[in-house]
Design an enzyme around this catalytic site. Structure first.
Site: not given
Length: 522
Positions: A310, A358, A411
């Site tokens: 991430d 990401e 998200d």
């Protein structure tokens, strides 16, 4: 190019994003029990070969898997309770006051109190020699536990940290007694003796998690399913790793951050996102040859087959916000040693990095160069393709094979929720792009994902089930009501599996079930 560890031959992947907390279970939260195996069987019957999870760590305040107490420890809340019943460490009367759970939503407050009570009872019986002798002491389990404690390098600091939190009524480590806040070796030994029972309890929890997870992972792998893990680049301030490695973070003499992590204003937030994580002392990491980071990544790749990192751009430059700011607006970009770090990481692993970058949000050329230097696939979000009325990199005709296509992520809103609330211009563009009336928008997007040239195609379970915004997993910037969604066992129907199977075959992503299925008892 995407490769699974040492396997050289690339193939097309397709799978589902579903965190274990979302699985069916009679105990208030999805776990590593029968519901997890049912889900893996569903993937296999659907011809799919990927299962993506969110970070599997021990969550803290706010229940976010991206703010765990440890970069290594697993989530105790998803330990399979039926396994403890089978081992006679829990008995029927332990469940006499079990609440009535909502099968579609986790009530973390009630859950944590109830399940922690069960886990503590199980531990008390596990260490009670009189009880285990009466129940035919499980010598094999005891031997495995002893070996786990002896051979797990990160466990001692984690368990002392958690026991220390309990001893200080949950307070963060930087508010502890001075002798434990930054202990000498002698002080640490004293505290280990003082907190021996609590340390044993947390050792027990991590042993259970590791045992159950590895059996489940083997079951999935034997069915031809690889697991995509997830790890946050930054760590929670109140975590075992920051407490036990304070020199690796930018902290002042009292343990407070000098600057904290976040991102500037972007698609998700007009004021940016102020995460509050302490930033790395990259100079110190470089001096140690990135030893802590390499241990972390190596360990994560024993838990999963691929690893999504991430906020990948934080390895190139990171957004540093002075500690005490109320928003992330007043920060600045600072350099990180991405090229040197990944060079050493790849050399230590000895094979191509099975890492997904990401690379969403504000991305510049240097981030792309770092990603492409090591052949790491980035992420393509179909919802973003139509948020932008202009030509953009998220439109499938601009993809290159070395990427991962998603309808949306944890998200994002669900596809149905997103489309319902999208601007008419976005809807119009999507309808014209796919020549559809969008009456079955979720499956329009699933087919678009699977039909793309992306080597990996992954869709959230909410989209497979065609669920609206109520099933959204996370809303960035909103502190409550996240990470709670669950699905029911009845949702995994043969009709749905057959539709996925047809789609995976149609677009060349089908993986047949291997002839030899894992015989391990579920």
């Amino acid at each position: 190019m995407l490769e699974q560890n040492n396997k050289k031959k690339p193939k097309k992947y397709a799978g589902i994003l579903a965190h274990p907390t979302s699985f069916p279970s009679p105990y208030g939260i999805g776990d590593l029990g029968p519901g997890a195996y049912q889900f893996i069987d569903f993937l296999a019957a659907s011809g799919l070969n990927l299962w993506q999870v969110l970070p599997l760590g021990h969550t803290g305040f706010g229940d976010s898997p991206y703010q765990p107490f440890s970069a290594f420890a697993g989530q105790p809340l998803i330990i399979d309770i039926d396994y403890l019943k089978k081992k006679k460490l829990l008995i029927d009367e332990d469940f006499s006051a079990m609440p009535d759970w909502d099968p579609e939503k986790i009530d973390y407050g009630t859950l944590i109190e109830f399940k922690t009570g069960l886990l503590k009872k199980a531990y008390e019986r596990f260490i009670d020699a009189d009880y285990t002798d009466d129940m035919s002491r499980d010598e094999e389990l005891m031997a495995k536990f002893d070996a786990f404690v002896k051979n797990t390098t990160w466990l001692a600091d984690y368990s002392l940290f958690m026991a220390g939190k309990d001893a200080h009524e949950g307070m963060p480590w930087y508010m502890w007694d001075d002798s434990l806040k930054k202990p000498t070796a002698r002080q640490k030994t004293t505290w280990k003796k003082k907190l021996a029972d609590g340390i044993g309890y947390y050792n027990f929890l991590q042993f259970l998690f590791a045992e159950q997870w590895q059996v489940l992972k083997t079951y999935a792998n034997d069915l031809g399913i690889s697991i995509v893990g997830d790890t946050p680049i930054f760590l929670a301030w109140d975590s075992a790793d920051v407490w036990s490695n304070q020199e690796l973070f930018l902290l002042d003499s009292k343990g407070y951050p000098i600057e904290v992590a976040g991102v500037p204003p972007d698609y998700f937030s007009a004021t940016g996102q102020l995460w509050g994580n302490p930033l790395y002392n990259w100079k110190k990491h470089t001096e140690t040859g990135y030893a802590w980071w390499i241990e972390r990544i190596k360990y994560q790749l024993t838990v999963t087959d691929f690893l999504r990192i991430d906020h990948f751009r934080g390895f190139d430059r990171y957004w540093a916000v002075p500690y005490g700011e109320e928003t992330a607006i007043n920060g600045e970009w600072k350099p990180a040693p991405g090229l040197n770090f990944f060079t050493q990481l790849e050399a230590n692993l000895g094979y191509h990095l099975p890492i997904i970058a990401e690379d969403l949000g504000e991305i510049d050329d240097s981030v792309i160069e770092l990603r492409d230097k090591f052949g790491l696939p980035g992420m393509k979000i179909l919802q973003f393709a139509f948020e932008n009325p202009n030509e953009n990199d998220f439109l499938p005709h601009n993809y290159t094979p070395n990427c991962v296509c998603y309808t949306g992520t944890h998200d994002n809103d669900t596809t149905l929720g997103w489309y319902t609330h999208a601007y008419e211009a976005s809807k119009d563009k999507l309808r014209r792009y796919y020549s559809t009336d969008a009456s079955d928008i979720c499956w329009v997007m699933i087919r678009a994902c699977f039909s793309s040239v992306a080597n990996m195609a992954i869709v959230p379970m909410q989209d497979v089930l065609k669920l609206d915004s109520w099933a959204r997993m996370n809303t960035p910037g909103v502190g409550e009501g996240n990470w709670a969604w669950r699905f029911k066992a009845s949702d995994l129907s043969k009709q749905l599996s057959d539709r996925l199977l047809e789609t995976s075959k149609l677009y060349g992503r089908y993986t047949p079930i291997p002839e030899k299925k894992n015989s391990e008892e579920k």
